[in-house]
Design an enzyme around this catalytic site. Structure first.
Site, PDB file in Angstrom:
ATOM      1  N   GLU A 185      -2.354   0.406   7.713  1.00  0.00           N
ATOM      2  CA  GLU A 185      -1.443  -0.660   7.280  1.00  0.00           C
ATOM      3  C   GLU A 185      -0.229  -0.108   6.550  1.00  0.00           C
ATOM      4  OE1 GLU A 185      -1.537  -4.792   4.589  1.00  0.00           O
ATOM      5  OE2 GLU A 185      -3.291  -3.462   4.646  1.00  0.00           O
ATOM      6  N   GLU A 214       1.980 -11.663   5.838  1.00  0.00           N
ATOM      7  CA  GLU A 214       0.973 -10.999   6.674  1.00  0.00           C
ATOM      8  C   GLU A 214       1.436 -11.220   8.117  1.00  0.00           C
ATOM      9  OE1 GLU A 214      -1.520  -9.344   5.378  1.00  0.00           O
ATOM     10  OE2 GLU A 214      -2.269 -10.335   3.565  1.00  0.00           O
ATOM     11  N   HIS A 272       0.838  -1.207   0.000  1.00  0.00           N
ATOM     12  CA  HIS A 272       0.000   0.000   0.000  1.00  0.00           C
ATOM     13  C   HIS A 272       0.873   1.256   0.000  1.00  0.00           C
ATOM     14  CE1 HIS A 272      -3.241  -2.840   0.626  1.00  0.00           C
ATOM     15  NE2 HIS A 272      -2.518  -3.364   1.608  1.00  0.00           N
ATOM     16  N   HIS A 322       2.831  -7.052   4.336  1.00  0.00           N
ATOM     17  CA  HIS A 322       1.463  -6.611   4.601  1.00  0.00           C
ATOM     18  C   HIS A 322       1.072  -6.960   6.035  1.00  0.00           C
ATOM     19  CE1 HIS A 322       0.061  -5.645   0.419  1.00  0.00           C
ATOM     20  NE2 HIS A 322       1.160  -6.344   0.146  1.00  0.00           N
TER      21      HIS A 322
END
Length: 235
Positions: A76, A199, A61, A138
């Site tokens: 995030e 993640e 992102h 992430h």
């Protein structure tokens, strides 16, 4: 009759103690020197493993895309950038050449680009650099009760990198092990080199959101990824 030299018992005891102390000190010095040598050898071997390796680190992102937002408004995009910077330091110190898809809070593609264009811009950086690895960072988001660490790899590809990184992250973080799993994420299936998407924890979980803004936790995430990468190249 020859005269015999008689030394006081106290003097002899002190002499023995002195020799013992010298011996102990010498052994300690030798041990310290040996420990330093072992550390130096380990550092050299680590750099040898990663030398000439080009690794693209992709903080997920950024810019106009905040990614998932935690219950306490943690974005995030900020967490992934913090972890990516820590990972860059470790990899660079280990001898690798590190390319970041972004080094600040910005979009990678030009303003107004589609989501696919944004992802393709990250893929292009890795493919054009002919990188050895692509690592996308992430945080997960599902429901408040979601928990744990996951590492994804492209279906049909070798899962060694994902497995090593996952095992080392779980070892560092002590969160629920969700395993290494196949996924057709765009950045995984369109890069020309081994690629993973990590993640680290669930930003949607209030407890794990607090962890994700803790600098020491971020460093542990980076260290887990780093150790997994070293293990991958070592094999």
């Amino acid at each position: 009759m020859k005269r015999q030299l008689r030394l006081p018992i106290t003097f002899i005891a002190l002499l023995v103690l002195g020799m013992t102390s010298i011996s102990t000190a010498a052994n300690a010095t030798a041990y310290d020197f040996q420990s330093q040598n072992i550390n130096t050898i380990q550092e050299y071997q680590s750099k040898k493993i990663l030398k000439n390796k080009v690794i693209v680190v992709d903080p997920g992102h950024g810019g106009s895309d905040a990614g998932a937002i935690g219950p306490n408004n943690v974005a995030e995009k900020n967490v992934t950038l913090a972890i990516a910077r820590d990972l860059r330091e470790l990899l660079s110190a280990g001898g690798a050449t590190v390319i970041m898809t972004r080094t600040s809070d910005r979009d990678v593609a030009i303003n107004g680009s589609s989501d696919i264009d944004e992802l393709q811009a990250r893929v292009d950086i890795a493919n054009h650099a002919n990188a050895d690895l692509f690592v996308s960072i992430h945080t997960d988001a599902f429901a408040e009760h979601g928990t744990g660490t996951t590492t994804y790899f492209c279906p049909g590809s070798n899962d060694d990198l994902a497995r090593f990184v996952q095992d080392n992250m779980v070892s560092q973080l002590n969160l629920y092990d969700r395993g290494s799993q196949p996924s057709d994420f765009y950045v995984l299936k369109n890069t020309n080199m081994p690629a993973i998407l990590t993640e680290a924890a669930f930003i949607s979980n209030p407890k794990e959101e607090k962890l994700l803004i803790n600098r020491e936790f971020n460093k542990k995430v980076a260290l887990g990824i780093y150790n997994g990468i070293k293990q991958y190249f070592k094999q």
